[in-house]
Design a protein around this motif. Structure first.
Motif, mmCIF file in Angstrom:
data_model
loop_
_atom_site.group_PDB
_atom_site.id
_atom_site.type_symbol
_atom_site.label_atom_id
_atom_site.label_comp_id
_atom_site.label_asym_id
_atom_site.label_seq_id
_atom_site.Cartn_x
_atom_site.Cartn_y
_atom_site.Cartn_z
ATOM 1 N N PRO A 1 -0.146 42.661 -21.801
ATOM 2 C CA PRO A 1 -0.003 41.547 -22.751
ATOM 3 C C PRO A 1 -0.930 41.738 -23.944
ATOM 4 C CG PRO A 1 -1.293 40.857 -20.862
ATOM 5 C CD PRO A 1 -0.826 42.257 -20.572
ATOM 6 N N PRO A 2 -0.605 41.149 -25.075
ATOM 7 C CA PRO A 2 -1.467 41.317 -26.248
ATOM 8 C C PRO A 2 -2.761 40.512 -26.103
ATOM 9 C CG PRO A 2 0.297 39.761 -26.725
ATOM 10 C CD PRO A 2 0.541 40.276 -25.341
ATOM 11 N N ARG A 3 -3.808 41.015 -26.752
ATOM 12 C CA ARG A 3 -5.061 40.248 -26.816
ATOM 13 C C ARG A 3 -4.837 39.044 -27.734
ATOM 14 N NH1 ARG A 3 -10.305 41.168 -25.976
ATOM 15 N NH2 ARG A 3 -9.760 43.215 -25.157
ATOM 16 N N GLU A 4 -5.385 37.904 -27.326
ATOM 17 C CA GLU A 4 -5.176 36.700 -28.150
ATOM 18 C C GLU A 4 -6.509 36.050 -28.479
ATOM 19 O OE1 GLU A 4 -2.199 33.537 -27.314
ATOM 20 O OE2 GLU A 4 -1.486 34.949 -25.794
ATOM 21 N N GLU A 5 -6.528 35.355 -29.576
ATOM 22 C CA GLU A 5 -7.690 34.556 -29.974
ATOM 23 C C GLU A 5 -7.834 33.386 -28.991
ATOM 24 O OE1 GLU A 5 -10.113 34.171 -33.754
ATOM 25 O OE2 GLU A 5 -8.738 35.711 -33.060
ATOM 26 N N VAL A 6 -9.049 33.134 -28.517
ATOM 27 C CA VAL A 6 -9.256 31.975 -27.640
ATOM 28 C C VAL A 6 -9.125 30.702 -28.488
ATOM 29 C CG1 VAL A 6 -10.891 30.816 -26.098
ATOM 30 C CG2 VAL A 6 -10.753 33.321 -26.128
ATOM 31 N N PRO A 7 -8.356 29.696 -28.015
ATOM 32 C CA PRO A 7 -8.173 28.479 -28.819
ATOM 33 C C PRO A 7 -9.507 27.816 -29.151
ATOM 34 C CG PRO A 7 -6.690 28.485 -26.939
ATOM 35 C CD PRO A 7 -7.604 29.656 -26.762
ATOM 36 N N PRO A 8 -9.624 27.268 -30.347
ATOM 37 C CA PRO A 8 -10.875 26.599 -30.734
ATOM 38 C C PRO A 8 -11.005 25.248 -30.029
ATOM 39 C CG PRO A 8 -9.202 26.251 -32.405
ATOM 40 C CD PRO A 8 -8.592 27.169 -31.376
ATOM 41 N N HIS A 9 -12.194 24.670 -30.095
ATOM 42 C CA HIS A 9 -12.365 23.308 -29.587
ATOM 43 C C HIS A 9 -11.711 22.340 -30.559
ATOM 44 C CE1 HIS A 9 -14.907 24.497 -26.330
ATOM 45 N NE2 HIS A 9 -15.583 25.282 -27.157
ATOM 46 N N LEU A 10 -11.139 21.277 -30.026
ATOM 47 C CA LEU A 10 -10.562 20.244 -30.881
ATOM 48 C C LEU A 10 -11.390 18.984 -30.735
ATOM 49 C CD1 LEU A 10 -6.739 20.684 -30.087
ATOM 50 C CD2 LEU A 10 -8.047 21.685 -31.965
ATOM 51 N N ASN A 11 -11.353 18.143 -31.754
ATOM 52 C CA ASN A 11 -12.141 16.917 -31.715
ATOM 53 C C ASN A 11 -11.278 15.747 -31.229
ATOM 54 O OD1 ASN A 11 -13.906 14.845 -32.037
ATOM 55 N ND2 ASN A 11 -13.784 14.810 -34.297
ATOM 56 N N PHE A 12 -11.433 15.431 -29.942
ATOM 57 C CA PHE A 12 -10.651 14.331 -29.364
ATOM 58 C C PHE A 12 -11.315 12.969 -29.559
ATOM 59 C CE2 PHE A 12 -8.813 17.925 -27.057
ATOM 60 C CZ PHE A 12 -7.462 17.604 -27.069
ATOM 61 N N ALA A 13 -12.504 12.963 -30.177
ATOM 62 C CA ALA A 13 -13.263 11.705 -30.270
ATOM 63 C C ALA A 13 -12.463 10.562 -30.908
ATOM 64 C CB ALA A 13 -14.570 11.944 -31.022
ATOM 65 N N PRO A 14 -11.712 10.800 -32.014
ATOM 66 C CA PRO A 14 -10.980 9.667 -32.594
ATOM 67 C C PRO A 14 -10.018 9.030 -31.582
ATOM 68 C CG PRO A 14 -10.968 11.540 -34.107
ATOM 69 C CD PRO A 14 -11.566 12.027 -32.817
ATOM 70 N N MET A 15 -9.368 9.866 -30.763
ATOM 71 C CA MET A 15 -8.434 9.318 -29.773
ATOM 72 C C MET A 15 -9.178 8.598 -28.657
ATOM 73 S SD MET A 15 -5.171 11.633 -28.701
ATOM 74 C CE MET A 15 -4.369 10.799 -27.341
ATOM 75 N N GLU A 16 -10.283 9.173 -28.228
ATOM 76 C CA GLU A 16 -11.044 8.543 -27.142
ATOM 77 C C GLU A 16 -11.584 7.183 -27.580
ATOM 78 O OE1 GLU A 16 -13.463 12.064 -26.564
ATOM 79 O OE2 GLU A 16 -12.671 12.272 -24.528
ATOM 80 N N ASN A 17 -12.073 7.118 -28.819
ATOM 81 C CA ASN A 17 -12.557 5.825 -29.324
ATOM 82 C C ASN A 17 -11.418 4.817 -29.417
ATOM 83 O OD1 ASN A 17 -15.220 6.661 -29.579
ATOM 84 N ND2 ASN A 17 -14.850 7.530 -31.614
ATOM 85 N N ALA A 18 -10.262 5.288 -29.893
ATOM 86 C CA ALA A 18 -9.116 4.384 -30.020
ATOM 87 C C ALA A 18 -8.680 3.868 -28.652
ATOM 88 C CB ALA A 18 -7.962 5.107 -30.714
ATOM 89 N N VAL A 19 -8.704 4.737 -27.654
ATOM 90 C CA VAL A 19 -8.290 4.331 -26.306
ATOM 91 C C VAL A 19 -9.232 3.252 -25.765
ATOM 92 C CG1 VAL A 19 -8.018 5.101 -23.920
ATOM 93 C CG2 VAL A 19 -7.105 6.493 -25.778
ATOM 94 N N GLU A 20 -10.513 3.380 -26.075
ATOM 95 C CA GLU A 20 -11.448 2.342 -25.603
ATOM 96 C C GLU A 20 -11.163 0.989 -26.242
ATOM 97 O OE1 GLU A 20 -15.632 2.979 -25.332
ATOM 98 O OE2 GLU A 20 -15.273 4.857 -24.234
ATOM 99 N N LEU A 21 -10.892 1.041 -27.524
ATOM 100 C CA LEU A 21 -10.561 -0.189 -28.240
ATOM 101 C C LEU A 21 -9.276 -0.796 -27.669
ATOM 102 C CD1 LEU A 21 -11.968 -1.469 -30.704
ATOM 103 C CD2 LEU A 21 -10.255 -0.366 -32.161
ATOM 104 N N LEU A 22 -8.314 0.070 -27.427
ATOM 105 C CA LEU A 22 -7.028 -0.346 -26.882
ATOM 106 C C LEU A 22 -7.211 -1.003 -25.510
ATOM 107 C CD1 LEU A 22 -3.970 0.006 -27.602
ATOM 108 C CD2 LEU A 22 -4.008 2.074 -26.193
ATOM 109 N N THR A 23 -8.038 -0.390 -24.679
ATOM 110 C CA THR A 23 -8.272 -0.915 -23.338
ATOM 111 C C THR A 23 -8.907 -2.306 -23.415
ATOM 112 O OG1 THR A 23 -8.572 1.334 -22.577
ATOM 113 C CG2 THR A 23 -9.367 -0.402 -21.114
ATOM 114 N N ARG A 24 -9.900 -2.459 -24.307
ATOM 115 C CA ARG A 24 -10.564 -3.774 -24.442
ATOM 116 C C ARG A 24 -9.585 -4.833 -24.932
ATOM 117 N NH1 ARG A 24 -15.117 -1.041 -26.431
ATOM 118 N NH2 ARG A 24 -14.667 -1.601 -28.583
ATOM 119 N N SER A 25 -8.785 -4.499 -25.947
ATOM 120 C CA SER A 25 -7.867 -5.511 -26.479
ATOM 121 C C SER A 25 -6.786 -5.840 -25.454
ATOM 122 C CB SER A 25 -7.258 -5.052 -27.805
ATOM 123 O OG SER A 25 -6.483 -3.900 -27.609
ATOM 124 N N ALA A 26 -6.340 -4.833 -24.685
ATOM 125 C CA ALA A 26 -5.317 -5.067 -23.658
ATOM 126 C C ALA A 26 -5.849 -6.016 -22.591
ATOM 127 C CB ALA A 26 -4.887 -3.744 -23.034
#
Ligand SMILES: [Zn+2]
Length: 753
Positions: free
Chosen positions: A620-645
């Protein structure tokens, strides 16, 4: 055209002796008093549907082939219209003219190393009385395949998924300039020619493998329910997931004389290469003539041949031409006006068109829908007045690709965006467990309905049977614990493959998709043998699960139409989004780990060391390892969503306790706001490269078709290695979730006022 995979029910548990019994706590969205009244009407309703009627409707509607544009399709629409009217409903037919190709020329032959001409024909069977209606049957074909005339060596590509082509790369095999032969299933059929064309193939055959729905599983029709050697799965290959379902010439707007139509060459959803479905009878000589490497173990099927990959020496000639005509689709629409909030709509639909006689797909779902309409008509005569407006729809043109429902949704888009609270879909029905899919704001609601429906075989509630079956099939102690302790069973997220697509994905209307199944195997999907004879021998032949579907969907319609406050619950929704966020993080981490490991093995020389020189493979070909992604905006939104729910749930419980007897408190403003809750999860710009799809939480996968991709832009960004796009999409999804949380919070405050 929904197709449920058969699930074996393993009942090793001893069923508790407590019989099914309804619940007395007030229904969500109701006062104590209005809940009592509602339960009385619902109980009456559930006593009305009759298996004998379901059988008669199916027998009548499946008596002749009734595909789009056929005489009997039109007759069926008129017959359904007459029934709606006879039952006292205000009904009409809405017609749209859409592109629907039918076959003119179909040639498939092997030209080398031996000659063979494929039969491409499902024979009539003496025991099956409608199988001989040859002059009215559509030949076996894939709708929206492009015309073509190609001759090329053949390559076997397993299920024709992207990962199968990675395997072929490892075997050093290219499909460029070749014709591929793929097995049906494991992806929606249209994905197969799409991926083949992306890899340079010039033609595509799809066959039904006996291991998947033929003799490996049970006796073949007519001795058993499975596909016989001549049976073929017709079906649409329109590339709806990358563009849009509905008429390919009027994408995103209604097909009507006032609107310009694209030319056929401009239509994005027609395939790039010719594609034809075939039986395993026709596939076997082609596959048997392949040489080249042996197919990987998991690719091999149940035919008595060695499965080689090719290419060649089998060379095939495929010639296809179609009549590219506009055909009418006739949607039958019935309306029951609401007495309290006529401007809030509950829409219920199932299609009526089929590929051929279509007893299972779709009439086993159409018949229960009709019986619901009859029952609601009876209740109206007895004095029941639904609060909200109810719309019953028997869609036409679902099989070619959701033509009738999509055009109707596009024709009424503005009204639907304003008024539609919920859409409830079904598409076919069999024997077994309830399958519940939909918007997670309705998860709690549909769990409540399922607790009130009696399972015809066990006499437990269908909810309890489903829970016990889940426990029996759980893969871990953690899963079992969740099935035992979580108040609601999780519902499936919706992809596509049936008529809810325009409502959920395009318009952002909260949706449910319901049906029973899993106890019977079937191998007649989209063949001439899907008919009354097959259904009444091998599926829900006493129509008790048809009655259960009527009861389930009809109860849902009534309970949504009559509720003081629309029974959306956001706690389950927030919990689901939290789970999806975790899933996405794990998907990325797994991918990083997998690629790092592979690169390490390449460095270590693992592939050279394990190579068998007589069966050479390519590293198989050598591949670039995927970079880290910033999930913080989603995690913060989920917390807000949970509280309002949680806040909304508390505010509602408090409110419900204070609601008196008959005093009419208007929740109009609140309901209007709740209707908007699913819309908040959409974005007008739509998804990247497919703007018709506007829902940021649910979409069909570009490379899976009917199967859902949850949080599709982030998930597919990771899967398809568009990491920068995934990073941006996290921000866009988070914004939608923040808006949703704000709406829920303001709804909670309305209740507290
Ligand atoms: Zn269907």
């Amino acid at each position: 055209m929904r197709r449920l995979a058969a699930v074996l029910l393993v009942f090793t548990l001893i069923l508790p002796s407590t019989m099914f019994a309804g619940d007395d706590t007030p229904l969500s969205g109701y006062s104590t008093r209005s809940s009592e009244t509602e339960r009385e009407w619902e109980t009456k309703f559930r006593g009305i549907p009759e298996p004998a009627n379901l059988r008669e409707y199916m027998k009548h509607l499946s008596a002749r082939p009734h595909h789009v544009g056929s005489p009997y399709d039109k007759e069926n629409a008129e017959w359904i219209l007459a029934r709606f009217k006879e039952w006292g409903l205000d009904a009409h037919i809405e017609t749209f003219d859409v592109l629907f190709p039918t076959p003119k020329v179909r040639v498939l032959e092997m030209t080398a190393p031996t000659k063979f001409t494929a039969k491409l024909e499902e024979p009539a069977l003496a025991v099956d009385p409608t199988s001989n209606q040859k002059s009215e049957q559509l030949p076996t074909y894939n709708a929206y395949s492009i015309d073509g005339d190609v001759t090329a060596p053949l390559v076997f590509v397993n299920y024709g998924l992207p990962e199968d082509y990675e395997k072929l790369d490892r075997l050093g095999i290219s499909v460029n300039g070749k014709i591929v032969i793929a097995k049906y299933l494991h992806s929606w059929r249209g994905v197969k020619p799409k991926v083949a064309a992306e890899h340079g193939a010039v033609g595509c055959l799809i066959y039904s493998e006996p291991q998947d729905d033929g003799y490996t599983r049970d006796n073949v029709f007519p001795q058993g329910p499975m596909r016989n050697p001549d049976g073929v799965q017709r079906g649409s290959v329109m590339d709806f997931a990358s563009s849009n379902p509905g008429d390919p010439l009027t994408p995103g707007y209604v097909a009507s004389p006032e609107h310009p139509r694209l030319t056929r060459s401009e239509a994005k959803s027609i395939t790039k290469i010719p594609v034809l479905p075939i039986s395993y009878g026709d596939a076997q000589p082609l596959l048997a003539a392949l040489k080249g490497p042996m197919a990987p173990d998991e690719w091999r099927g149940g035919l008595p041949i060695p499965y080689h990959v090719g290419p060649g020496p089998a060379t095939v000639h495929l010639k296809l031409e179609f009549n590219w005509d506009l055909k009418p689709v006739n949607d039958v629409i019935a309306k029951i006006p609401g007495s309290v909030a006529p401007d809030e709509w509950i829409v219920r639909g199932n299609h009526h068109d089929a590929w051929v006689n279509g007893a299972e797909d779709p009439l086993s779902g159409t018949a229960p829908l009709l019986e619901e309409a009859r029952a609601l008509g009876l209740l109206l005569k007895q004095g029941w007045k639904p609060g909200r407006t109810i719309i019953y729809a028997a869609w036409d043109g679902e099989e070619p690709m959701l033509l009738g429902s999509t055009e109707w949704a596009e024709a009424h888009a503005d009204e639907l965006r304003q008024h539609a609270a919920v859409y409830i879909n079904s598409d076919g029905n069999d024997r077994g467990l309830l399958s519940m899919g939909g918007s997670h704001s309705l998860e709690h609601f549909i769990n409540g309905v399922a607790r009130d429906i009696e399972d015809p075989e066990t006499k437990l509630s269908v909810w309890q049977r489903l829970q016990l079956s889940d426990i029996a099939q759980a893969k871990s102690a953690d899963e079992r614990k969740e099935f035992r302790e979580r108040a609601d069973l999780r519902i499936n997220a919706l992809g596509s493959g049936t008529d809810f697509t325009a409502f959920l994905d395009h318009l952002g209307i909260a949706t449910l998709d319901l049906g029973y199944g899993g106890e019977d195997e079937q191998g007649i999907y989209h063949s001439i043998y899907d008919d009354f004879y097959w259904y009444t021998h091998f599926s829900d032949y006493d129509f008790v699960y048809g009655r259960a579907l009527s009861q389930t969907a009809g109860t849902s319609v009534m309970r949504l139409a009559d509720a003081d406050v629309l029974p959306f619950d956001f706690v389950d929704f927030a919990d689901t989004i939290q789970k999806y966020t975790k899933d996405l993080k794990k998907l990325l981490a797994d991918k990083q780990e997998e690629i790092s490991e592979r690169n390490k093995e390449l460095d270590e020389g693992v592939f050279q060391a394990t190579l068998d020189p007589r069966r050479p493979t390519v590293a198989p070909p050598r591949e670039e390892v995927p970079p880290h992604l910033n999930f913080a905006p989603m995690e913060n939104a989920v917390e807000l969503l949970t509280r309002s729910a949680e806040h909304y749930q508390k505010a509602w419980s408090k409110k419900q306790a204070t609601l008196g007897g008959d005093q009419a408190e208007s929740f109009h403003a609140l309901n209007q706001s709740l209707i908007e809750s699913e819309r908040k999860l959409t974005n007008d710009d739509g998804l990247p490269r497919r703007p018709w799809y506007k829902h940021l939480i649910y979409a069909p996968g570009v490379y899976s078709g009917y199967d859902v991709k949850t949080v599709p832009t982030v998930r597919e960004g990771i899967e398809q290695k568009r990491y920068a796009e995934a990073d941006q999409e996290i921000v866009r999804v988070a914004k939608a979730l923040n808006d949703e949380a704000a709406l829920i919070e303001s709804a909670a405050q309305m209740l507290e006022k």
